[in-house]
Scaffold this motif. Structure first.
Motif, PDB file in Angstrom:
ATOM      1  N   UNK A 170      -7.243  -3.084   1.817  1.00 52.44           N
ATOM      2  CA  UNK A 170      -6.086  -3.426   0.976  1.00 52.44           C
ATOM      3  C   UNK A 170      -5.273  -4.595   1.530  1.00 52.44           C
ATOM      4  N   UNK A 171      -5.379  -4.862   2.829  1.00 52.97           N
ATOM      5  CA  UNK A 171      -4.667  -5.963   3.488  1.00 52.97           C
ATOM      6  C   UNK A 171      -3.182  -6.026   3.067  1.00 52.97           C
ATOM      7  N   UNK A 172      -2.435  -4.956   3.308  1.00 44.44           N
ATOM      8  CA  UNK A 172      -1.048  -4.918   2.827  1.00 44.44           C
ATOM      9  C   UNK A 172      -0.067  -5.709   3.701  1.00 44.44           C
ATOM     10  N   UNK A 173       0.964  -6.212   3.050  1.00 43.59           N
ATOM     11  CA  UNK A 173       2.116  -6.756   3.768  1.00 43.59           C
ATOM     12  C   UNK A 173       3.097  -5.639   4.092  1.00 43.59           C
ATOM     13  N   UNK A 228       0.852  -1.176   0.000  1.00 44.28           N
ATOM     14  CA  UNK A 228       0.000   0.000   0.000  1.00 44.28           C
ATOM     15  C   UNK A 228       0.893   1.232   0.000  1.00 44.28           C
ATOM     16  N   UNK A 229       0.748   2.073  -1.016  1.00 45.25           N
ATOM     17  CA  UNK A 229       1.522   3.304  -1.118  1.00 45.25           C
ATOM     18  C   UNK A 229       0.600   4.475  -0.836  1.00 45.25           C
ATOM     19  N   UNK A 230       0.769   5.095   0.319  1.00 46.12           N
ATOM     20  CA  UNK A 230      -0.021   6.267   0.675  1.00 46.12           C
ATOM     21  C   UNK A 230       0.637   7.488   0.042  1.00 46.12           C
ATOM     22  N   UNK A 231      -0.056   8.086  -0.924  1.00 48.02           N
ATOM     23  CA  UNK A 231       0.541   9.163  -1.691  1.00 48.02           C
ATOM     24  C   UNK A 231       1.099   8.653  -3.004  1.00 48.02           C
ATOM     25  N   UNK A 232       0.383   7.732  -3.641  1.00 48.85           N
ATOM     26  CA  UNK A 232       0.885   7.075  -4.855  1.00 48.85           C
ATOM     27  C   UNK A 232       0.929   8.011  -6.053  1.00 48.85           C
ATOM     28  N   UNK A 233       0.198   9.121  -6.001  1.00 49.27           N
ATOM     29  CA  UNK A 233       0.147  10.015  -7.155  1.00 49.27           C
ATOM     30  C   UNK A 233       1.341  10.953  -7.252  1.00 49.27           C
ATOM     31  N   UNK A 239       8.608  -6.093  -9.440  1.00 52.30           N
ATOM     32  CA  UNK A 239       9.031  -7.169  -8.543  1.00 52.30           C
ATOM     33  C   UNK A 239       7.895  -8.142  -8.231  1.00 52.30           C
ATOM     34  N   UNK A 240       6.771  -7.978  -8.911  1.00 50.34           N
ATOM     35  CA  UNK A 240       5.673  -8.920  -8.755  1.00 50.34           C
ATOM     36  C   UNK A 240       4.688  -8.612  -7.652  1.00 50.34           C
ATOM     37  N   UNK A 241       4.749  -7.425  -7.080  1.00 42.77           N
ATOM     38  CA  UNK A 241       3.806  -7.034  -6.024  1.00 42.77           C
ATOM     39  C   UNK A 241       2.428  -6.718  -6.612  1.00 42.77           C
ATOM     40  N   UNK A 242       1.401  -6.905  -5.799  1.00 41.07           N
ATOM     41  CA  UNK A 242       0.110  -6.285  -6.068  1.00 41.07           C
ATOM     42  C   UNK A 242       0.160  -4.932  -5.365  1.00 41.07           C
ATOM     43  N   UNK A 243      -0.063  -3.865  -6.121  1.00 44.28           N
ATOM     44  CA  UNK A 243       0.130  -2.520  -5.586  1.00 44.28           C
ATOM     45  C   UNK A 243      -1.200  -1.793  -5.423  1.00 44.28           C
ATOM     46  N   UNK A 244      -1.414  -1.282  -4.216  1.00 44.53           N
ATOM     47  CA  UNK A 244      -2.546  -0.429  -3.893  1.00 44.53           C
ATOM     48  C   UNK A 244      -1.997   0.966  -3.603  1.00 44.53           C
ATOM     49  N   UNK A 245      -2.783   1.975  -3.923  1.00 49.05           N
ATOM     50  CA  UNK A 245      -2.339   3.338  -3.679  1.00 49.05           C
ATOM     51  C   UNK A 245      -3.475   4.215  -3.218  1.00 49.05           C
ATOM     52  N   UNK A 246      -3.145   5.249  -2.474  1.00 51.05           N
ATOM     53  CA  UNK A 246      -4.173   6.161  -1.972  1.00 51.05           C
ATOM     54  C   UNK A 246      -3.944   7.580  -2.452  1.00 51.05           C
ATOM     55  N   UNK A 247      -5.054   8.308  -2.510  1.00 45.99           N
ATOM     56  CA  UNK A 247      -5.042   9.762  -2.637  1.00 45.99           C
ATOM     57  C   UNK A 247      -6.233  10.257  -1.831  1.00 45.99           C
ATOM     58  N   UNK A 248      -6.303  11.557  -1.642  1.00 47.82           N
ATOM     59  CA  UNK A 248      -7.401  12.092  -0.824  1.00 47.82           C
ATOM     60  C   UNK A 248      -8.756  11.744  -1.438  1.00 47.82           C
ATOM     61  N   UNK A 249      -8.882  11.827  -2.759  1.00 51.07           N
ATOM     62  CA  UNK A 249     -10.125  11.474  -3.445  1.00 51.07           C
ATOM     63  C   UNK A 249      -9.770  10.737  -4.731  1.00 51.07           C
ATOM     64  N   UNK A 250      -9.780   9.432  -4.675  1.00 50.51           N
ATOM     65  CA  UNK A 250      -9.368   8.616  -5.813  1.00 50.51           C
ATOM     66  C   UNK A 250     -10.323   8.727  -6.996  1.00 50.51           C
ATOM     67  N   UNK A 251     -11.534   9.232  -6.748  1.00 47.22           N
ATOM     68  CA  UNK A 251     -12.508   9.345  -7.828  1.00 47.22           C
ATOM     69  C   UNK A 251     -12.209  10.518  -8.758  1.00 47.22           C
ATOM     70  N   UNK A 252     -11.566  11.545  -8.230  1.00 44.32           N
ATOM     71  CA  UNK A 252     -11.303  12.736  -9.056  1.00 44.32           C
ATOM     72  C   UNK A 252      -9.820  12.946  -9.349  1.00 44.32           C
TER      73      UNK A 252
END
Length: 324
Positions: A72-75, A5-10, A24-37
């Motif tokens: 996201x259930x991150x490792x 999980x990358x907080x601030x992926x943008x 490296x084969x990770x499943x990557x999740x990312x956050x932003x304040x409003x992912x819809x916009x």
């Protein structure tokens, strides 16, 4: 498959880190304040937008942070979000301190609450050190003496991470990154401002580049290789804090001169220094000793100061030619 999980992926670092982890084969999740916009333009530019699962997260809201971790259930978590501009922090000190310190606290509490073996990387900052004595690079043991609201907030968040590691046994690391640049930097950053203006001037623009102090000195590195150090921290057997830097310091005037030189110009013909752009307090000299990262993480910066500037200029010229 590991989940990150990358907080601030943008942002700059978030986008390059996502690219690295995907490779490296990770499943990557990312956050932003409003992912819809959010446009996630940096992910689009790197061609990885469709490969990243995005979520909205308000880091100042504990419930939002907890919900994000549950979904996201991150490792591994890479906490890169929060106010990122030193200059802006002087205009918005309360927002800067709240977004950085409260956001870090909420993340650490959420990890502790879930009681799972999640590894956490926190983006600490060289701004926490303040001025460094010339000729002596900062180490992980150098005392903090921040000179901006941003630096104060980052110093506070740094010690929150250290305390949660020691008091609650969390696997959390502080990456004390010195300045690192790339074509993904927003235009509000002085390095991008310099490169953009110089490229326009080279194309015939009559403008003059107005800057603040030119005598400040920084350790500048290449952002795409810095994110590899973040990942390496979370692969260690034990959590710790590391300075990530090139170990080489240059003045802002050197930076400016090299940019204009790449374009066949003399910066002295096009650049002015104006006290109106001075910050209320400024770090005059910053230097780093990255030996610990070199030895333990087996990480060392490979892109030189001159090559970094050539990369920035080439990328800006390409962007202009494509009308972006």
């Amino acid at each position: 498959m590991k989940r990150a999980l990358i907080c601030g992926v943008s942002g700059q670092d978030g986008a390059y880190l996502a690219q690295l982890l995907l490779s490296k084969g990770y499943q990557v999740w990312g956050t932003s304040r409003d992912a819809q916009v959010s446009s996630f333009a940096n992910l689009e530019r790197l061609g990885i937008r469709q490969d990243v699962h995005v979520l909205s997260m308000a880091q100042s809201d504990f419930r939002s942070v907890l919900d994000t971790l549950t979904r996201s259930e991150p490792d591994e978590i890479y906490f890169l979000s929060g106010q990122t501009s030193v200059g802006l922090s002087f205009d918005q000190p309360a927002e800067s301190i709240e977004s950085i310190t409260v956001g870090t606290l909420n993340l650490l509490e959420a990890v502790r609450f879930l009681n799972k073996k999640i590894r956490v990387y926190h983006a600490s900052s060289s701004e926490s050190f303040g001025d460094i004595k010339q000729g002596v690079g900062a180490t992980e043991l150098t005392p903090f003496r921040p000179r901006s609201p941003y630096g104060v907030a980052k110093a506070s968040a740094h010690w929150l991470v250290a305390n949660y590691r020691e008091a609650y046994g969390l696997f959390c690391c502080n990456g004390i990154l010195f300045n690192h640049e790339s074509p993904l930097r927003p235009t509000r950053f002085v390095t991008r401002k310099i490169v953009s203006a110089a490229c326009r001037i080279a194309l015939g623009s009559p403008e003059r580049l107005i800057l603040g102090r030119l005598d400040i000195s920084r350790d500048w590195g290449w952002a795409p290789e810095f994110v590899d150090a973040m990942w390496r921290m979370l692969t260690q057997d034990e959590p710790d804090d590391y300075i990530i830097a090139t170990g080489s310091t240059h003045s802002l005037e050197e930076f400016v001169a090299n940019v204009f030189r790449c374009l066949g110009l003399d910066h002295r013909d096009h650049v002015d220094s104006n006290a109106e752009f001075y910050r209320p307090t400024e770090i005059l000299y910053s230097a780093a000793n990255p030996e610990k990262a070199n030895q333990i993480l087996q990480w060392k910066a490979s892109v030189s100061f001159e090559q970094m500037i050539e990369n920035l200029v080439d990328a800006e010229k390409l962007t202009m030619s494509q009308g972006r």
